[in-house]
Design a protein around this motif. Structure first.
Motif, mmCIF file in Angstrom:
data_model
loop_
_atom_site.group_PDB
_atom_site.id
_atom_site.type_symbol
_atom_site.label_atom_id
_atom_site.label_comp_id
_atom_site.label_asym_id
_atom_site.label_seq_id
_atom_site.Cartn_x
_atom_site.Cartn_y
_atom_site.Cartn_z
ATOM 1 N N SER A 166 0.818 -1.220 0.000
ATOM 2 C CA SER A 166 0.000 0.000 0.000
ATOM 3 C C SER A 166 0.849 1.266 0.000
ATOM 4 O O SER A 166 2.021 1.250 0.368
ATOM 5 N N ARG A 209 6.709 2.942 -7.046
ATOM 6 C CA ARG A 209 6.669 1.512 -7.395
ATOM 7 C C ARG A 209 8.067 0.977 -7.654
ATOM 8 O O ARG A 209 8.401 -0.131 -7.254
ATOM 9 N N LYS A 215 3.146 -1.763 -5.429
ATOM 10 C CA LYS A 215 2.150 -1.040 -4.641
ATOM 11 C C LYS A 215 0.858 -1.086 -5.437
ATOM 12 O O LYS A 215 0.702 -0.376 -6.418
ATOM 13 N N ASP A 216 -0.047 -1.973 -5.024
ATOM 14 C CA ASP A 216 -1.299 -2.110 -5.771
ATOM 15 C C ASP A 216 -2.515 -1.604 -5.013
ATOM 16 O O ASP A 216 -3.637 -1.752 -5.460
ATOM 17 N N THR A 217 -2.278 -0.980 -3.847
ATOM 18 C CA THR A 217 -3.376 -0.444 -3.048
ATOM 19 C C THR A 217 -3.076 0.996 -2.663
ATOM 20 O O THR A 217 -2.035 1.279 -2.058
ATOM 21 N N LEU A 277 -7.657 6.230 -10.260
ATOM 22 C CA LEU A 277 -6.769 5.176 -9.755
ATOM 23 C C LEU A 277 -7.259 3.801 -10.169
ATOM 24 O O LEU A 277 -6.469 2.907 -10.463
ATOM 25 N N TYR A 287 -4.973 3.166 -13.428
ATOM 26 C CA TYR A 287 -3.874 2.399 -12.841
ATOM 27 C C TYR A 287 -4.289 1.016 -12.356
ATOM 28 O O TYR A 287 -3.444 0.253 -11.896
ATOM 29 N N LEU A 309 -5.771 0.028 -9.666
ATOM 30 C CA LEU A 309 -5.378 -0.169 -8.278
ATOM 31 C C LEU A 309 -6.570 -0.516 -7.402
ATOM 32 O O LEU A 309 -7.719 -0.164 -7.714
#
Length: 189
Positions: free
Chosen positions: A10, A98, A104-106, A125, A129, A131
């Protein structure tokens, strides 16, 4: 969308909590108090942050109470577009984050105003992206409670995980008894 909140995957995105904007926000004291908790937890858990400021020449800088809690290496994005993602500096800051911090996917969003910049950023987002988006609801605010509530409902409907600040922090901690838990426990007493 994944609904768990992992500190390692995150990053925080604090949106426009600025000197001339905060006083107009209906729940400004709660937003300020909970934002400070998030920033403190992020430091303890080594969760990186990106900070946005909407036209700081006219609206002022990030409020000093929060600025003091932001790690020095956190990028500040000066913006004119309402969504953070539509500003040139955001893409570079996110890619750099990143690259330097791993996947970082959250994105954990908080700030003002909920129905304008926070909502617009959440949409981008997800769409731009791909996310997972967590919204710390009580760390967000608008000039009216109706605008705030409607925006939270909209973000929930689009797949964001909309929860209280305390939920975000405890989910990142995962368990009691750790040094991080002991360090952050005073935030909730």
């Amino acid at each position: 969308m994944r609904k768990s909140i992992e500190a390692m995957s995150s990053f925080l995105l604090m949106i426009d909590i600025q000197e001339r904007l905060l006083p107009a926000i209906q729940n400004k004291d709660e937003v300020l108090r909970n934002s400070a908790k998030l920033l403190t937890a992020a430091r303890e858990l080594q969760v990186p942050s990106i900070i946005s400021e909407q036209y700081p020449k006219g609206i002022g800088s990030t409020v000093p109470e929060l600025k003091a809690l932001i790690p020095e290496d956190s990028p500040f994005i000066e913006k004119k577009e309402f969504s953070c993602c539509q500003n040139p500096g955001f893409g570079d800051a996110f890619l750099n984050l990143r690259f330097n911090s791993g996947t970082k996917d959250t994105a954990i969003l908080f700030g003002i105003e909920t129905h304008i910049c926070v909502l617009g950023t959440a949409i981008d987002l997800i769409e731009k992206y791909n996310l997972n988006v967590v919204v710390a609801a009580d760390s967000c605010g608008s000039r009216t409670s109706q605008n705030h509530s409607l925006a939270l409902e909209a973000m929930r409907a689009m797949g964001c995980f909309v929860v209280p600040t305390e939920t975000v922090i405890y989910h990142m901690l995962k368990k009691a008894g750790t040094p991080q838990f002991k360090a952050l426990l005073p935030l909730f007493k």
